[in-house]
Design an enzyme around this catalytic site. Structure first.
Site, PDB file in Angstrom:
ATOM      1  N   CYS A 190       8.501  14.358  29.334  1.00  0.00           N
ATOM      2  CA  CYS A 190       9.246  13.677  29.577  1.00  0.00           C
ATOM      3  C   CYS A 190      10.237  13.789  30.904  1.00  0.00           C
ATOM      4  O   CYS A 190      10.597  15.311  31.075  1.00  0.00           O
ATOM      5  CB  CYS A 190      10.055  13.717  28.292  1.00  0.00           C
ATOM      6  SG  CYS A 190      12.245  12.901  29.095  1.00  0.00           S
ATOM      7  N   GLU A 245       0.653  -1.159  -0.109  1.00  0.00           N
ATOM      8  CA  GLU A 245      -0.107   0.021   0.309  1.00  0.00           C
ATOM      9  C   GLU A 245       0.844   1.290   0.040  1.00  0.00           C
ATOM     10  O   GLU A 245       1.971   1.291   0.861  1.00  0.00           O
ATOM     11  CB  GLU A 245      -0.564  -0.131   1.036  1.00  0.00           C
ATOM     12  CG  GLU A 245       0.068   0.518   2.813  1.00  0.00           C
ATOM     13  CD  GLU A 245      -1.120   0.393   3.457  1.00  0.00           C
ATOM     14  OE1 GLU A 245      -1.826   1.415   3.002  1.00  0.00           O
ATOM     15  OE2 GLU A 245      -1.126   0.404   4.435  1.00  0.00           O
ATOM     16  N   HIS A 279      17.573   9.127  23.810  1.00  0.00           N
ATOM     17  CA  HIS A 279      18.262   9.508  25.170  1.00  0.00           C
ATOM     18  C   HIS A 279      19.233   7.949  25.943  1.00  0.00           C
ATOM     19  O   HIS A 279      19.763   8.402  26.277  1.00  0.00           O
ATOM     20  CB  HIS A 279      17.312   9.293  26.415  1.00  0.00           C
ATOM     21  CG  HIS A 279      16.459  11.178  26.702  1.00  0.00           C
ATOM     22  ND1 HIS A 279      16.693  12.043  27.038  1.00  0.00           N
ATOM     23  CD2 HIS A 279      15.267  11.403  26.582  1.00  0.00           C
ATOM     24  CE1 HIS A 279      16.604  12.758  27.026  1.00  0.00           C
ATOM     25  NE2 HIS A 279      15.589  12.387  26.964  1.00  0.00           N
TER      26      HIS A 279
END
Ligand code: DCP
Ligand code: MG
Length: 660
Positions: free
Chosen positions: A570, A201, A592
């Site tokens: 975060c 697709e 991180h």
């Protein structure tokens, strides 16, 4: 039109009625299937298996969530609701201001792709019910087989019970990749920057080509489909044309197979279309979300999302409520591919669970090869490698390593992936995935289509306007764009290299933060996300991994886990990313990790520090070492209980397939 699952009836004499698995969801070509019969057969044949227990556990959790949501709903006063209605009214105005009806998007999806490719190679299969896959799992079925209720992700032995004459053909990924490349050559002619979803697709912005050639979206769709047919030597596809990707994807499914549907680019047509559309048709709304919305809030159609907007804003976080509301308004992404930034590239395979180490290493090698192939094709090099595993008991594990140099070589990938896998063994596994992220910055800068991490953090982290239309690819079974939790229960054999949207969303719905999980009450506590799984359990990894690893930076040092405080912030850097930014969150977490690994490189290693226990949502057993597997079993007998397939440890894919 609603193919979603009805609410559970809980009739003790007909237990299958409340046993809703992915197998009982209708796909294109399954209209008129006796759903109750399919449900009964699936129930009877899987009862008692690990799969069944897992489904029951998920069902029970879902019921709890629905009850919880109902309780919260009942506590809302009319003045609460009228206040939230004001929020909704304001958001509608803001969202309306973002509506862009100037673009023409086309979503194209091949019909019964693997099965159609197999039929091209072997025309004697034409007109006969056939499935690609084996007794343990099938990847897809042709439309003849679908009439019997046979569908992708269903164990083959259940499929054969539903359709005794079903012909099985083994999967042949290189062949599908070849045909996928042929289709992509066609797509390029209409939009050189088309967005590939899964192998079968793609999304194309056909605005320019329509304008240049003075043709309508529908005419371009006709032409493209006929071109795909001739270039591939006979494969058919279906297309949807609409103002944005979310709508185009919904439209491409309407006249499947070998059909197309055009939704005119005017607001009232879009609103009429979307208002009666069942919510399950939207990528990103899977089984769990669908049930919560339907059973707790009586939201059945996309139009209901607008009508009941005050409930959504009262009970869900803003990002989820925004997503629902934008769906209800028929909004979706219309941006051009040039401005999309790619964060990672991955490849994964699902197979019958096995603990056979040789087989696992050989699958790992295949996946590393596929990933490397795709990276080379895209001109990418990266230095964070993440290994994803789904165990026989459906536990998802992620392990990552940051390499000292950027690479795309299959040897490098395999070398480090092997170390990561080795640290997990022995364990019986049903899915292996590899992802490479942290792309070479220089390459990223030289490629305008890719943003830097910093750019992405600044742009996306600070923007709440960037609504996720979940247009990606693959999932639902395929491919359902973002996060169709139908995938929760999928175990399909697939090779798919993708830019991490769906698959991460699958995990998102399965084990981390689903819209229902992130409802406001839960905002109060920090949530540990899937991305952080790469920080966990490492402590248990064999010391050999870091001690003997000369090239990779020592993996998973003792570190503070990344938490999304209040569901979106975060804890390590304060960046805000709503839960719907699944791909970005994964990338952020990898970022991180890589940062810490770099710090560790220049400072004293802390990898000898004993691990602390960390809680991973929905993964009670995340820290328990898997038991040794039972000896291998061979399959092939006619009536094999489902658990055999889910627990046996030596499943060679060749054994799985059989032709009748
Ligand atoms: N696939 C898979 N496992 C799944 C779903 C899909 O391996 N659970 C593979 C096989 C499919 C291909 O991906 O052929 C494309 O998926 P689609 O959902 O588009 O399904 P089909 O193309 O087979 O059928 P349709 O005509 O419904 O698009
Ligand atoms: Mg398809």
């Amino acid at each position: 039109m609603d193919e979603g699952e009805s609410s559970s009836t809980n009739n003790p004499s007909r237990p299958w009625e409340s046993y809703n698995t992915v197998f009982t969801n209708a796909k294109a070509g399954m209209e008129g299937v006796d759903k109750e019969k399919v449900q009964r057969v699936v129930y009877e044949m899987s009862k008692g298996s690990k799969y069944f227990q897992n489904e029951e556990r998920k069902e029970a959790l879902m019921k709890q969530k629905i009850e919880h949501m109902r309780d919260r709903c009942a506590k809302l006063s009319s003045s609460d609701l009228s206040n939230y209605q004001k929020v909704v009214d304001r958001r509608i105005l803001e969202l309306e201001a973002t509506r862009d009806l100037s673009r023409v998007w086309l979503h194209v999806d091949m019909d019964a792709f693997y099965a159609a490719v197999e039929t091209l190679s072997n025309p004697s299969l034409k007109g006969k019910p056939m499935a690609v896959g084996g007794l343990s799992m099938i990847s897809t079925a042709n439309y003849e087989a679908r009439k019997f209720g046979v569908r992708a992700a269903m164990p083959g032995f259940i499929a054969r019970k539903l359709c005794p004459d079903l012909i099985f053909v083994p999967v042949d990924f290189p062949k599908y990749t070849h045909y996928s490349d042929l289709t992509r050559n066609v797509f390029k002619n209409y939009d050189p920057n088309f967005i590939a979803g899964s192998l079968d697709e793609a999304y194309l912005d056909i605005t320019e080509v329509c304008r240049e050639r003075g043709l309508s979206g529908g005419e371009i769709a006709e032409e493209l489909r006929s071109s795909v047919h001739s270039e591939t030597g006979g494969l058919t596809c279906s297309a949807g044309v609409a103002a944005n990707r979310l709508l185009a994807k919904v439209c491409s499914d309407i006249n499947k197979p070998n059909g197309q549907f055009v939704l005119q680019n005017d607001r009232s047509t879009v609103m009429t279309f979307i208002s009666s559309l069942p919510i399950r048709k939207i990528g990103g709304i899977g089984k769990v979300t669908e049930h919560i919305l339907k059973d707790a809030l009586e939201i059945k159609t996309c139009g209901d999302m607008v009508l009941k907007g005050s409930l959504l804003y009262a009970l869900f976080t803003q990002s989820s409520a925004d997503f629902f509301l934008s769906v209800g308004l028929g909004l979706g992404k219309t941006d051009t591919p040039e401005v999309r930034s790619r964060k990672s590239i991955s490849s994964e395979r699902t197979f019958a669970a096995t603990g056979d180490e040789r087989l696992l290493y050989s699958k790992l090698a295949e996946i590393a090869e596929m990933l490397s192939h795709d990276m080379k094709k895209e001109g990418l090099t990266a230095r964070t490698l993440t290994l994803k595993l789904k165990t026989a008991s459906f536990e998802i594990r992620s392990r990552a390593v940051s390499l000292q140099r950027y690479t795309c070589s299959s040897e490098d990938i395999l070398k480090h992936a092997t170390k990561l896998l080795k640290a997990e063994l022995p364990v019986s596994i049903r899915l292996i995935g590899l992802r490479m992220s942290q792309f070479n910055e220089e390459a990223r800068h030289s490629d305008p289509s890719q943003g830097t991490i910093t750019k992405f953090i600044v742009q996306k982290g600070s923007s709440r306007k960037n609504l996720d239309d979940n247009d990606s690819f693959d999932l639902d079974a395929s491919k359902n764009c973002l996060g169709n939790d139908e995938m929760l229960s999928l175990s399909y054999a697939s090779h798919e290299t993708s830019y991490d949207q769906l698959k991460d969303v699958v995990e998102y719905e399965e084990q981390s933060v689903t819209p229902e999980q992130e409802c406001k009450k839960e905002e109060e506590r920090p949530q540990v996300l899937e991305g952080d799984a790469l920080l966990r359990k490492h402590k248990e990894s064999k010391s050999e991994t870091s001690a003997q690893n000369t090239e990779a930076v020592s993996v998973f040092p003792q570190m503070e886990p990344l938490l999304w405080v209040n569901g979106y912030k975060c804890n390590l850097c304060g960046i805000e990313l709503p839960p719907s930014f699944v791909e970005e969150r994964q990338e952020h977490s990898d970022f991180h990790l890589a940062q810490r690994l770099q710090n560790e490189e220049s400072g004293p290693s802390s990898s000898t520090t004993p691990p602390s226990k960390r809680r991973i949502l929905g993964k009670e057993k995340a820290n328990s070492k898997p038991k040794k597997q039972k000896p291998n079993q061979k399959d092939g007998s006619k009536h094999i209980p489902i658990h055999t397939f889910f627990t046996k440890s030596n499943q060679n894919s060749n054994d799985e397939t059989q032709k009748k």
